[in-house]
Scaffold this motif. Structure first.
Motif, PDB file in Angstrom:
ATOM      1  N   PHE A 198      -2.348  33.730  -0.562  1.00 54.89           N
ATOM      2  CA  PHE A 198      -1.205  32.884  -0.897  1.00 54.89           C
ATOM      3  C   PHE A 198      -1.484  31.403  -0.683  1.00 54.89           C
ATOM      4  N   GLU A 231       0.778  28.213  -5.541  1.00 51.04           N
ATOM      5  CA  GLU A 231       1.665  27.447  -6.402  1.00 51.04           C
ATOM      6  C   GLU A 231       0.913  26.824  -7.583  1.00 51.04           C
ATOM      7  N   ILE A 260       8.109  31.398  -6.319  1.00 49.96           N
ATOM      8  CA  ILE A 260       7.272  31.770  -5.188  1.00 49.96           C
ATOM      9  C   ILE A 260       8.078  31.995  -3.915  1.00 49.96           C
ATOM     10  N   TRP A 261       9.239  31.362  -3.801  1.00 53.03           N
ATOM     11  CA  TRP A 261      10.026  31.448  -2.567  1.00 53.03           C
ATOM     12  C   TRP A 261      10.436  32.885  -2.272  1.00 53.03           C
ATOM     13  N   TRP A 303       7.451  35.302  -1.431  1.00 54.54           N
ATOM     14  CA  TRP A 303       7.027  35.251  -0.028  1.00 54.54           C
ATOM     15  C   TRP A 303       7.811  36.275   0.800  1.00 54.54           C
ATOM     16  N   THR A 322       1.390  27.366   6.222  1.00 58.86           N
ATOM     17  CA  THR A 322       2.314  27.156   5.112  1.00 58.86           C
ATOM     18  C   THR A 322       3.636  27.857   5.423  1.00 58.86           C
ATOM     19  N   MET A 330       4.853  30.265   3.874  1.00 55.46           N
ATOM     20  CA  MET A 330       4.798  31.657   3.452  1.00 55.46           C
ATOM     21  C   MET A 330       5.060  32.623   4.592  1.00 55.46           C
ATOM     22  N   SER A 331       4.386  32.438   5.746  1.00 54.44           N
ATOM     23  CA  SER A 331       4.496  33.399   6.834  1.00 54.44           C
ATOM     24  C   SER A 331       5.903  33.449   7.416  1.00 54.44           C
ATOM     25  N   HIS A 336       8.797  32.916   5.736  1.00 57.29           N
ATOM     26  CA  HIS A 336       9.669  33.651   4.811  1.00 57.29           C
ATOM     27  C   HIS A 336       9.306  35.138   4.773  1.00 57.29           C
ATOM     28  N   ALA A 337       8.027  35.440   4.851  1.00 55.26           N
ATOM     29  CA  ALA A 337       7.610  36.842   4.879  1.00 55.26           C
ATOM     30  C   ALA A 337       8.148  37.529   6.126  1.00 55.26           C
TER      31      ALA A 337
END
Length: 372
Positions: A120, A124, A155-156, A159, A207, A209-210, A212-213
């Motif tokens: 990831f 983007e 992408i939001w 995630w 980032t 990502m982690s 939101h995941a």
């Protein structure tokens, strides 16, 4: 003759300016590429084991970089295809099974660590630019990252889905691959959360990502393991979040690890009660990771259910402060956020949204989030 000389001089100046502009653009592009390559190299240097791949799989066939690129391009293709198929659908849920299959393959190929830090990374760059022109403005503006407006498959939300897939895979297979080069695995939900928090705290660059995941992991894990939830899962929240109660701040994304963990439990409680309401309505028979609530898809949590969610949050620690306020307030914040994400009736202005929730809270006859 003098006039010709002047015209010639002007032409030469224009050519020089055009050449300088062209060289400036080339320099800017080359600099951006070098920065991107340098950042990717620094990530790999901080995780040297991840560059070694076992024999007999995608990694050994394509090599690390090519395998990462292959999965990134596949993700974009799947996301665009889902968007096309769902464009004319008006249901409150969406089918994300194709993405889930991709995510499972990525996890089983690279391991959780590399998916979060490498697959990831810079994703983007692969997504096509989507623009829209609001009626009230002559200027073009980019779609925001919350899956609202012109793009429901940005992408939001992806995630978040990665986290949900991690929870689903862990529950079905009793373990998750952490590192493909060593075969290291994690066997519990607490172990997974510890690993994700460790990555956040120790990585030189993190980032969004982690974070939101993590929310996606919590909401699926709660909905799958506690579908009849009536009280705040205090022990689970303690196991997931307590190591980062204090101000563990990640500057690169302006987030506190503890804040996002307790906020995730608000999302989780909302998810459980939303599934209960949908099952009562006959809109969903069995909860599974292949269907998700649609961003701004029109799901409206009933007032009574909203009040129940708030009362469940009453069991969250009021004496545990992380970030700027307590775990109790973060729980409510997660519920409000989830409510806003999936409803299509709330106003966009923050002040009006706050007023909306204040009115709901008064109906619940409980302590206000805005006064406490």
């Amino acid at each position: 003759n003098n006039g010709k000389m002047v015209m010639l001089s002007l032409r030469q100046k224009k050519r020089r300016w055009a050449l300088l502009c062209f060289l400036a653009v080339v320099f800017a592009v080359m600099t951006a590429c070098l920065v991107k390559t340098s950042f990717r190299s620094s990530c790999e240097q901080s995780n040297p084991q991840m560059k070694r791949a076992p024999d007999g799989n995608t990694l050994s066939e394509l090599g690390w970089t090519e395998a990462i690129t292959k999965f990134q391009k596949e993700l974009v293709s799947i996301a665009v295809d889902m968007k096309k198929r769902e464009k004319n659908s008006h249901g409150i849920t969406v089918d994300i099974a194709p993405f889930n299959t991709w995510a499972e393959n990525a996890i089983n190929t690279f391991g959780v660590r590399a998916v979060f830090t490498h697959v990831f990374h810079d994703i983007e760059w692969y997504f096509p630019e989507t623009w829209y022109r609001p009626k009230s403005s002559k200027k073009e503006k980019r779609c925001n990252w919350h899956g609202i407006g012109c793009s429901a498959w940005d992408i939001w939300f992806i995630w978040h889905y990665v986290g949900a897939v991690c929870a689903d895979l862990l529950l079905r297979e009793d373990s998750l691959l952490l590192d493909s080069s060593t075969g290291e695995r994690v066997y519990t939900a607490v172990g997974f959360m510890d690993e994700i928090h460790r990555l956040k705290a120790q990585q030189r660059y993190v980032t969004r990502m982690s974070f939101h995941a993590e929310h996606g992991f919590i909401w699926h894990y709660l909905a799958a393991t506690q579908p009849d939830l009536n009280t705040y899962p205090l022990d689970l929240a303690h196991d997931f979040c307590s190591k980062y109660d204090k101000k563990v701040y990640v500057a690169s994304v302006n987030k506190y690890i503890g804040v996002e963990c307790y906020h995730g439990f608000g999302h989780g409680i909302f998810e459980v009660l939303a599934m209960q309401q949908m099952q009562q309505m006959g809109a969903m028979k069995n909860y599974n990771a292949s269907r998700a609530l649609r961003a701004k898809g029109g799901f409206q949590m009933e007032n009574e259910t909203f009040c129940k969610a708030y009362r469940i949050c009453e069991g969250a620690p009021k004496d545990v402060k992380t970030g700027w306020t307590t775990a109790w307030k973060h729980c409510r914040g997660g519920i409000q956020h989830a409510y806003w994400l999936f409803s299509d009736t709330l106003p966009k202005e923050r002040s009006k949204v706050d007023s909306y929730f204040e009115k709901l809270e008064r109906q619940c006859n409980i302590e206000s989030s805005f006064d406490a």
